[in-house]
Design a protein around this motif. Structure first.
Motif, PDB file in Angstrom:
ATOM      1  N   PHE A  94       0.827  -1.211   0.000  1.00  0.00           N
ATOM      2  CA  PHE A  94       0.000   0.000   0.000  1.00  0.00           C
ATOM      3  C   PHE A  94       0.862   1.262   0.000  1.00  0.00           C
ATOM      4  N   ILE A  95       1.888   1.278   0.833  1.00  0.00           N
ATOM      5  CA  ILE A  95       2.777   2.444   0.908  1.00  0.00           C
ATOM      6  C   ILE A  95       3.461   2.682  -0.437  1.00  0.00           C
ATOM      7  N   LYS A  96       3.909   1.597  -1.085  1.00  0.00           N
ATOM      8  CA  LYS A  96       4.553   1.734  -2.394  1.00  0.00           C
ATOM      9  C   LYS A  96       3.578   2.323  -3.413  1.00  0.00           C
ATOM     10  N   LEU A  97       2.350   1.829  -3.394  1.00  0.00           N
ATOM     11  CA  LEU A  97       1.345   2.336  -4.320  1.00  0.00           C
ATOM     12  C   LEU A  97       1.039   3.799  -4.035  1.00  0.00           C
ATOM     13  N   ARG A  98       0.858   4.138  -2.784  1.00  0.00           N
ATOM     14  CA  ARG A  98       0.542   5.514  -2.405  1.00  0.00           C
ATOM     15  C   ARG A  98       1.652   6.470  -2.835  1.00  0.00           C
ATOM     16  N   ALA A  99       2.893   6.024  -2.722  1.00  0.00           N
ATOM     17  CA  ALA A  99       4.025   6.865  -3.116  1.00  0.00           C
ATOM     18  C   ALA A  99       4.015   7.135  -4.615  1.00  0.00           C
ATOM     19  N   ARG A 100       3.484   6.182  -5.380  1.00  0.00           N
ATOM     20  CA  ARG A 100       3.446   6.342  -6.833  1.00  0.00           C
ATOM     21  C   ARG A 100       2.205   7.088  -7.307  1.00  0.00           C
ATOM     22  N   MET A 101       1.189   7.199  -6.473  1.00  0.00           N
ATOM     23  CA  MET A 101      -0.084   7.790  -6.884  1.00  0.00           C
ATOM     24  C   MET A 101       0.077   9.222  -7.388  1.00  0.00           C
ATOM     25  N   HIS A 102       0.907  10.013  -6.756  1.00  0.00           N
ATOM     26  CA  HIS A 102       1.039  11.407  -7.171  1.00  0.00           C
ATOM     27  C   HIS A 102       1.740  11.532  -8.524  1.00  0.00           C
ATOM     28  N   LEU A 103       2.389  10.474  -8.973  1.00  0.00           N
ATOM     29  CA  LEU A 103       3.060  10.483 -10.273  1.00  0.00           C
ATOM     30  C   LEU A 103       2.163   9.970 -11.395  1.00  0.00           C
ATOM     31  N   MET A 104       1.017   9.406 -11.034  1.00  0.00           N
ATOM     32  CA  MET A 104       0.157   8.759 -12.018  1.00  0.00           C
ATOM     33  C   MET A 104      -0.774   9.755 -12.704  1.00  0.00           C
ATOM     34  N   PRO A 105      -0.891   9.640 -14.014  1.00  0.00           N
ATOM     35  CA  PRO A 105      -1.872  10.477 -14.718  1.00  0.00           C
ATOM     36  C   PRO A 105      -3.288   9.998 -14.400  1.00  0.00           C
ATOM     37  N   LEU A 106      -4.270  10.814 -14.715  1.00  0.00           N
ATOM     38  CA  LEU A 106      -5.653  10.460 -14.421  1.00  0.00           C
ATOM     39  C   LEU A 106      -6.204   9.418 -15.391  1.00  0.00           C
ATOM     40  N   GLU A 107      -5.656   9.353 -16.576  1.00  0.00           N
ATOM     41  CA  GLU A 107      -6.116   8.381 -17.561  1.00  0.00           C
ATOM     42  C   GLU A 107      -4.930   7.593 -18.094  1.00  0.00           C
TER      43      GLU A 107
END
Length: 67
Positions: free
Chosen positions: A28-41
């Motif tokens: 979860f922490i790894k995913l959360r750290a990457r979330m701000h780098l992810m585009p919306l689509e």
């Protein structure tokens, strides 16, 4: 004592069930750290690549084998 040493010592005393929960939290922490780098689509190719990247880890978590 360094944080990593403290965590390592604490992990030694946990049950398998607790260790699985820790593994899920780390994912979860790894995913959360990457979330701000992810585009919306995402394109289909991008989604396929992301699913493939985490497929093995997801299978290990689902089967209760992580380490």
């Amino acid at each position: 004592m360094l944080v990593k040493e403290y965590i390592t010592q604490e992990l030694e005393n946990l049950s398998e069930s607790d260790l699985r929960q820790i593994a899920e939290y780390i994912a979860f922490i790894k995913l959360r750290a990457r979330m701000h780098l992810m585009p919306l689509e995402y394109s289909d190719a991008e989604l396929q690549s992301m699913y493939a990247e985490f497929e093995e880890e997801d299978l290990m978590l689902a089967e209760g084998w992580y380490g």
